[in-house]
Design an enzyme around this catalytic site. Structure first.
Site, PDB file in Angstrom:
ATOM      1  N   LYS A 117      -6.834   6.235   1.947  1.00 22.85           N
ATOM      2  CA  LYS A 117      -5.818   5.175   2.037  1.00 22.85           C
ATOM      3  C   LYS A 117      -6.549   3.837   2.104  1.00 22.85           C
ATOM      4  CE  LYS A 117      -1.485   4.631   4.505  1.00 22.85           C
ATOM      5  NZ  LYS A 117      -0.707   4.991   5.697  1.00 22.85           N
ATOM      6  N   GLY A 130      -3.701  -2.985  -3.040  1.00 23.77           N
ATOM      7  CA  GLY A 130      -4.197  -1.616  -2.948  1.00 23.77           C
ATOM      8  C   GLY A 130      -5.188  -1.385  -1.820  1.00 23.77           C
ATOM      9  N   ARG A 180      -6.804  10.317   5.145  1.00 28.15           N
ATOM     10  CA  ARG A 180      -5.629  10.992   5.686  1.00 28.15           C
ATOM     11  C   ARG A 180      -5.590  12.394   5.103  1.00 28.15           C
ATOM     12  NH1 ARG A 180       0.254   8.309   4.795  1.00 28.15           N
ATOM     13  NH2 ARG A 180      -0.121   8.655   2.591  1.00 28.15           N
ATOM     14  N   ASP A 254      11.043   7.508   1.142  1.00 26.68           N
ATOM     15  CA  ASP A 254       9.678   7.744   0.656  1.00 26.68           C
ATOM     16  C   ASP A 254       8.722   8.000   1.813  1.00 26.68           C
ATOM     17  OD1 ASP A 254      10.440   4.898   0.935  1.00 26.68           O
ATOM     18  OD2 ASP A 254       8.305   4.547   0.705  1.00 26.68           O
ATOM     19  N   ASP A 264       3.194   8.088   7.287  1.00 21.41           N
ATOM     20  CA  ASP A 264       3.245   6.649   7.035  1.00 21.41           C
ATOM     21  C   ASP A 264       3.467   5.844   8.311  1.00 21.41           C
ATOM     22  OD1 ASP A 264       2.636   7.246   4.505  1.00 21.41           O
ATOM     23  OD2 ASP A 264       4.335   6.262   3.559  1.00 21.41           O
TER      24      ASP A 264
HETATM   25  P1  AMP Z   1       5.230   1.907   3.196  1.00 20.57           P
HETATM   26  O1  AMP Z   1       6.721   1.775   3.412  1.00 20.57           O
HETATM   27  O2  AMP Z   1       4.405   1.048   4.065  1.00 20.57           O
HETATM   28  O3  AMP Z   1       4.816   3.337   3.283  1.00 20.57           O
HETATM   29  O4  AMP Z   1       4.895   1.396   1.706  1.00 20.57           O
HETATM   30  C1  AMP Z   1       5.829   1.276   0.676  1.00 20.57           C
HETATM   31  C2  AMP Z   1       5.164   1.235  -0.672  1.00 20.57           C
HETATM   32  O5  AMP Z   1       4.344   0.074  -0.790  1.00 20.57           O
HETATM   33  C3  AMP Z   1       4.269   2.421  -0.976  1.00 20.57           C
HETATM   34  O6  AMP Z   1       4.500   2.804  -2.289  1.00 20.57           O
HETATM   35  C4  AMP Z   1       2.875   1.868  -0.776  1.00 20.57           C
HETATM   36  O7  AMP Z   1       1.920   2.552  -1.556  1.00 20.57           O
HETATM   37  C5  AMP Z   1       3.036   0.425  -1.221  1.00 20.57           C
HETATM   38  N1  AMP Z   1       2.037  -0.449  -0.584  1.00 20.57           N
HETATM   39  C6  AMP Z   1       1.949  -0.760   0.712  1.00 20.57           C
HETATM   40  N2  AMP Z   1       0.911  -1.570   0.943  1.00 20.57           N
HETATM   41  C7  AMP Z   1       0.298  -1.797  -0.251  1.00 20.57           C
HETATM   42  C8  AMP Z   1      -0.844  -2.561  -0.686  1.00 20.57           C
HETATM   43  N3  AMP Z   1      -1.591  -3.272   0.157  1.00 20.57           N
HETATM   44  N4  AMP Z   1      -1.146  -2.526  -1.999  1.00 20.57           N
HETATM   45  C9  AMP Z   1      -0.411  -1.820  -2.859  1.00 20.57           C
HETATM   46  N5  AMP Z   1       0.658  -1.098  -2.520  1.00 20.57           N
HETATM   47  C10 AMP Z   1       1.028  -1.076  -1.230  1.00 20.57           C
HETATM   48 MG    MG Z   2       5.194   4.901   2.537  1.00 21.28          MG
END
Ligand code: AMP
Ligand code: MG
Length: 490
Positions: A117, A130, A180, A254, A264
């Site tokens: 991650k 990312g 993870r 998700d 998450d």
């Molecule tokens: P989360 O609700 O925090 O699990 O994230 C929601 C979505 O945002 C997921 O598809 C993650 O992969 C994406 N995401 C969160 N942080 C980043 C980041 N820094 N760069 C790219 N994608 C992100």
């Molecule tokens: Mg997520």
């Protein structure tokens, strides 16, 4: 011979997700980082997974944890999924900052996904970079491992590394990766992704994969069996969260795991004083994911799963709807049963008699009114220490009246007093990852001192034991230490 070649055996991969059709993922290497260094390696977990800790600690192990060089047999990929975020539909999400480098089979045959991650941009990153910074990586390491120690199903933290790079957030912060691991990373949103595309063939593959991985006993039962199984394990999971005062904070579909794991860890937090309406997440403006809202949100999420599975249930969609509805109607009873068992155990009762649930509800009501610390109150009860418990209530008489009735009921419960207190201790941790302590660990780590992080991880490895050396970690925050808001890990 290099140092590498003598330091143990690399993981042996046994990848199954990569064998699914290509529309399930994008094959992609993690983006390398400048100067990785190991922050933490979870040796107990490594052993459980059958990994060689000497190798993991070697240069090759570090290169793997940082995504710089993967062992042979790794098939790195990023998974696609969709989801409802705060109730709004996002047709395409996916691993935006994570990379599944491969799966291994442990000594007991269990499969483990190994996921990095913070591993760089992917086709699913949308506007994100990312990457991850040190704060959320340490937070997830601490909290997910504590969850495991509490006996709550969760993704695990195998390692944390720093990257030697900076990640720009409100300010530039040190970058980090979390490794993870979990039996899978299949989410409700993974099903939604294919359902929205009316890709029944993919749904069938995914259903089969998920049943085999998480519910082998239900493989003959198809999509309905899957829905039934997920409903059961998720009901229990959320009841366990409630029993610990845990607020996930982003119960989007998700972030709902098909195997019933906590997944998450973003703005999640444990309550200090009991407040059923508690919200920590900075983005949860209307309390959609407040403590007391979690069971209802779970049903909502399960309904989304049910609707995604309908095409697999029955060619006659009316029949399918009736079957799915039937399963969802069973949720209330399953959740209440799990909740009741957990909360009765917290006050030392094994079987519900008339009035017992009301006794628990009455206590919770008084705790809310008296701003009593959730964890300390129950832990004091576990030690039959009513003097300590009463002092936690701003209005202690409220507690006295309840305590009298409780003591009468408890003395009626069969068994020796010592058995009862032993049982209650195992239902009421002494230690939780308190927000202000996590924050403190992060602040020290930013200054290069991992001592508080390590202390917290160590205390939380045995959270049901009194640990006089760590007594300070049990205490709620002083007024100026209270963390009122938490943030997503982005
Ligand atoms: P989360 O609700 O925090 O699990 O994230 C929601 C979505 O945002 C997921 O598809 C993650 O992969 C994406 N995401 C969160 N942080 C980043 C980041 N820094 N760069 C790219 N994608 C992100
Ligand atoms: Mg997520």
């Amino acid at each position: 011979m290099t140092a590498d070649s003598v330091s143990g055996a690399a993981p042996v991969f046994d990848n199954s997700y990569a064998a699914l059709p290509e529309r399930f993922y994008t094959k992609l290497d993690p983006a390398p980082v400048a100067e990785p260094a190991l922050i933490a390696l979870n040796e107990g977990l490594a052993e459980e997974m059958g990994l060689d800790t000497a190798w993991l600690r070697s240069e090759a192990g570090l290169a793997m944890f940082a995504g710089n060089r993967l062992p042979e047999g790794a098939e790195p990929l990023t998974q696609v999924y969709a989801g409802h975020q705060f109730g709004g539909w996002s047709p395409q999400l996916g691993d935006g900052r994570a990379n599944l480098i491969g799966e291994i089979a442990g000594p007991d045959g269990r499969h483990w996904d190994i996921q990095l991650k913070g591993s760089g941009q992917t086709p699913y990153s949308r506007m994100g970079d990312g990457r991850a910074w040190l704060g959320p990586v340490l937070r997830e390491y601490i909290v997910s491992e504590a969850m495991h120690a509490f006996g709550v199903p969760t993704t695990r933290a195998l390692a944390a590394v720093s990257t030697g790079e900076r990640v720009l957030r409100e300010a530039p912060f040190p970058g980090a990766f979390l490794t993870r691991v979990a039996p899978s990373h299949v989410r409700v949103g993974t099903f939604q992704y294919f359902a929205a595309r009316q890709d029944t063939d993919a749904l069938e593959h995914l259903c089969e994969f998920t049943l085999a991985r998480h519910y082998p006993e239900a493989t003959g039962e198809g999509a309905l069996g899957l829905l039934r199984s997920v409903t059961r394990v998720q009901a229990r999971l959320v009841a366990q969260w409630m029993g610990l005062g845990f607020i996930h904070g982003v119960m989007n579909t998700d972030n709902a795991h098909m195997g019933g794991l906590t997944i998450d860890y973003g703005p999640c937090a444990f309550m200090d004083s009991y407040n059923p309406a508690q919200v920590f997440s900075s983005i949860d403006q209307f309390g959609r994911y407040a403590y007391q809202a979690q069971p209802e949100i779970l049903v909502w999420n399960l309904a989304q799963l049910a609707s995604s599975l309908l095409p697999l249930m029955d060619a006659d969609q009316d029949k399918a709807v009736a079957q799915a509805r039937n399963v969802l109607h069973g949720f209330g009873a399953a959740y209440t049963e799990a909740w009741t068992k957990i909360f009765l155990a917290k006050i030392g009762l094994r079987e519900a008699r008339d009035g017992d649930i009301a006794l628990v509800q009455d206590l919770l009501g008084r705790m809310a009114e008296g701003d009593a610390d959730f964890t300390l109150t129950f832990r004091a009860l576990a030690g039959l220490d009513t003097a300590t418990a009463r002092a936690l209530f701003s209005n202690s008489e409220q507690f006295d009246d309840w305590a009298e009735r409780w003591q009468a009921r408890l003395s009626d419960e069969p068994g020796e007093e010592s058995e009862k207190t032993d049982r209650m201790r195992l239902a009421n941790p002494a230690f939780i990852p308190r927000n202000h302590r996590i924050e403190e660990a992060i602040q020290f780590a930013l200054a290069g001192d991992y001592g508080p992080f390590e202390r917290l991880v160590s205390a939380l490895a045995t959270p049901f034991e009194d640990q006089p050396a760590h007594v300070a970690l049990q205490q709620p925050p002083a007024e100026d230490e209270i963390v009122r808001q938490t943030f997503c890990g982005t």
